[in-house]
Design a protein around this motif. Structure first.
Motif, PDB file in Angstrom:
ATOM      1  N   GLY A   1      -9.834   1.523   2.836  1.00 38.08           N
ATOM      2  CA  GLY A   1      -8.677   2.296   3.267  1.00 38.08           C
ATOM      3  C   GLY A   1      -8.307   3.277   2.179  1.00 38.08           C
ATOM      4  O   GLY A   1      -8.862   3.242   1.063  1.00 38.08           O
TER       5      GLY A   1
ATOM      6  N   CYS B   1     -14.830  -3.362   4.219  1.00 39.72           N
ATOM      7  CA  CYS B   1     -14.921  -2.015   3.686  1.00 39.72           C
ATOM      8  C   CYS B   1     -16.078  -1.268   4.339  1.00 39.72           C
ATOM      9  O   CYS B   1     -16.875  -1.849   5.078  1.00 39.72           O
ATOM     10  CB  CYS B   1     -15.067  -2.035   2.168  1.00 39.72           C
ATOM     11  SG  CYS B   1     -16.353  -3.102   1.529  1.00 39.72           S
TER      12      CYS B   1
ATOM     13  N   VAL C   1      -4.626  -4.046   4.693  1.00 37.35           N
ATOM     14  CA  VAL C   1      -6.050  -3.969   4.329  1.00 37.35           C
ATOM     15  C   VAL C   1      -6.839  -4.749   5.379  1.00 37.35           C
ATOM     16  O   VAL C   1      -6.514  -5.890   5.690  1.00 37.35           O
ATOM     17  CB  VAL C   1      -6.293  -4.565   2.932  1.00 37.35           C
ATOM     18  CG1 VAL C   1      -7.785  -4.676   2.645  1.00 37.35           C
ATOM     19  CG2 VAL C   1      -5.605  -3.719   1.869  1.00 37.35           C
ATOM     20  N   PRO C   2      -7.866  -4.141   5.976  1.00 35.35           N
ATOM     21  CA  PRO C   2      -8.630  -4.851   7.013  1.00 35.35           C
ATOM     22  C   PRO C   2      -9.385  -6.043   6.436  1.00 35.35           C
ATOM     23  O   PRO C   2     -10.062  -5.926   5.404  1.00 35.35           O
ATOM     24  CB  PRO C   2      -9.596  -3.783   7.543  1.00 35.35           C
ATOM     25  CG  PRO C   2      -9.723  -2.786   6.421  1.00 35.35           C
ATOM     26  CD  PRO C   2      -8.394  -2.780   5.728  1.00 35.35           C
TER      27      PRO C   2
ATOM     28  N   ARG D   1       0.821  -1.218   0.000  1.00 35.04           N
ATOM     29  CA  ARG D   1       0.000   0.000   0.000  1.00 35.04           C
ATOM     30  C   ARG D   1       0.848   1.258   0.000  1.00 35.04           C
ATOM     31  O   ARG D   1       0.466   2.272  -0.592  1.00 35.04           O
ATOM     32  CB  ARG D   1      -0.940  -0.008   1.206  1.00 35.04           C
ATOM     33  CG  ARG D   1      -2.031  -1.068   1.112  1.00 35.04           C
ATOM     34  CD  ARG D   1      -2.894  -1.092   2.349  1.00 35.04           C
ATOM     35  NE  ARG D   1      -3.633   0.148   2.514  1.00 35.04           N
ATOM     36  CZ  ARG D   1      -4.283   0.475   3.631  1.00 35.04           C
ATOM     37  NH1 ARG D   1      -4.262  -0.340   4.678  1.00 35.04           N
ATOM     38  NH2 ARG D   1      -4.955   1.596   3.710  1.00 35.04           N
TER      39      ARG D   1
END
Length: 398
Positions: free
Chosen positions: A269, A262, A254-255, A88
């Protein structure tokens, strides 16, 4: 606001393709890369268990877009290569072939992978899953008249494959864990109708929990159940659900929460968005995260993610608030459903009847229309869909 020069879409299924198309329609003219793990150009998955498996269609009919339409999108198309890591900070997707794709923004649309039973977690002759075109073609090759097929799993995929296999002359047994398979998806009444339909066509419905695939040398011979008994078969189809393809995101930041977690706008994110089967977003009304593995959801959510990506934080963002829709073709019936028919405490037929296998019904829970389901009564069903969308009370006002 970040100037978008490069966008990467990871996943070349329905969600990924529709995200790319939505970006182009909205005027994005920068570099657009579409990455797909399968070698085929984007194709439609619902026909795999029906038209393709039954032989009525050949693979070319599954294509979502022809070469000319894909060319007009001006894509950097990377097919047959998996995404392995998302950096990211560098805004880069690392690919299994050593390639790297940069993106000022990334849409994650990697979908799901089929679950497998112990004993067949690796490829085994006679043991199949049904997720990809290659899976469907391999299973179709084995479905000859008289072959004993054991379908494990009481969901829509298993039901559709069982119906298709009967039409090919296979002797089909369907192993389910509940007395009325599909009740959680379509409601008890509709599920009972379909269960009866399968029995009418000769499907042997067995109740039990499969623990592992049995084998002799290098071929599956059936399954062993939790009670120790065994069911013999020439071919086993494992239709036991799926898992989101998110392992490659484990170290990305990323969760992840049974999928890509999301928000209501499909954002996971800064610069990262999600759509399709792998996206888990807060359901309107409850706020609980939910994934929806449905074809219509993939396209609608992809369009929302693309819109919000271009809108940015300060723009005209819109929340994703769908009325889920699914259909299933089994034998000569097409069942359509909106919302959440399962778990209803009232089943109200508003047109036709279950007995004639032509009806539209409202599925009511706690006095509110939560779902709609029907067969051959499209106009009446659309009227109930409007009640689902509005969260209308039942009975309706005079």
């Amino acid at each position: 606001m970040t100037v978008l020069r490069e966008v990467a879409v990871v996943g070349a299924g329905a969600a990924g393709l529709h995200a790319a198309e939505a970006l182009r329609r909205a005027g994005y003219d920068g570099r657009l890369t579409l990455i797909g793990a399968e070698p085929e150009a984007p194709y439609d998955r619902p026909p795999l268990s029906k038209h393709l498996l039954g032989g009525a269609w050949q693979p070319d009919r599954l294509a979502l877009r022809g070469p000319e339409a894909l060319g007009e999108l001006d894509l950097d198309l990377r097919l047959g290569v998996r995404a392995e890591r998302l950096d990211r900070r560098e805004r880069t997707v690392h690919l299994a072939d050593g390639g790297r794709v940069r993106g000022d923004a990334v849409i994650l649309a990697t979908g799901v992978r089929a679950r497998r039973l112990p004993g067949a977690t690796e490829p085994l002759a006679g043991a199949h899953v049904l997720r990809t075109l290659a899976d469907a073609l391999a299973l179709r090759e084995e479905l000859k008249p008289g072959v004993r097929l054991l379908v494990v799993g009481g969901g829509l995929l298993g039901a559709e494959a069982a119906a298709t296999a009967v039409g090919l002359g296979a002797e089909v047994s369907w192993l389910v864990s509940s007395a009325t398979p599909l009740a959680g998806v379509l409601g008890t009444e509709t599920a009972a109708l379909l269960t009866g339909l399968h029995r009418e066509h000769g499907v042997r419905i067995r109740r039990g929990v499969a623990e592992e695939v049995t084998r002799q040398r290098d071929r599956a011979t059936g399954v062993r159940l939790a009670d120790g008994s065994e069911l013999a078969a020439d071919v086993v189809l494992m239709a036991i659900g799926s898992e989101p393809e998110t392992g490659w995101l484990a170290d990305s930041g990323v969760p992840l929460e049974d999928g890509v977690a999301c928000d209501a706008y499909c954002a996971a994110g800064p610069g990262v968005w999600a759509a399709g089967d792998a996206a888990a977003w807060p359901e309107p009304g409850t706020g609980r995260r939910r994934r929806v593995e449905q074809r219509t959801n993939a396209t609608e959510q992809a369009a929302t993610a693309a819109h919000n990506l271009l809108a940015g934080q300060e723009g005209d963002r819109r929340p994703y608030e769908p009325v889920p829709y699914l259909w299933t073709d089994q034998y000569d019936l097409r069942v359509q459903a909106y919302g959440r028919p399962g778990g209803a405490d009232r089943f109200e037929v508003v047109d036709g009847s279950l007995a004639e296998r032509r009806f539209a019904a409202a599925c009511v829970r706690d006095g509110v229309v939560r779902g709609a389901v029907g067969i051959g009564a499209a106009r009446a069903l659309r009227a109930v869909r409007a009640q689902v969308a509005a969260g209308s009370p039942w009975p309706p006002a005079a």
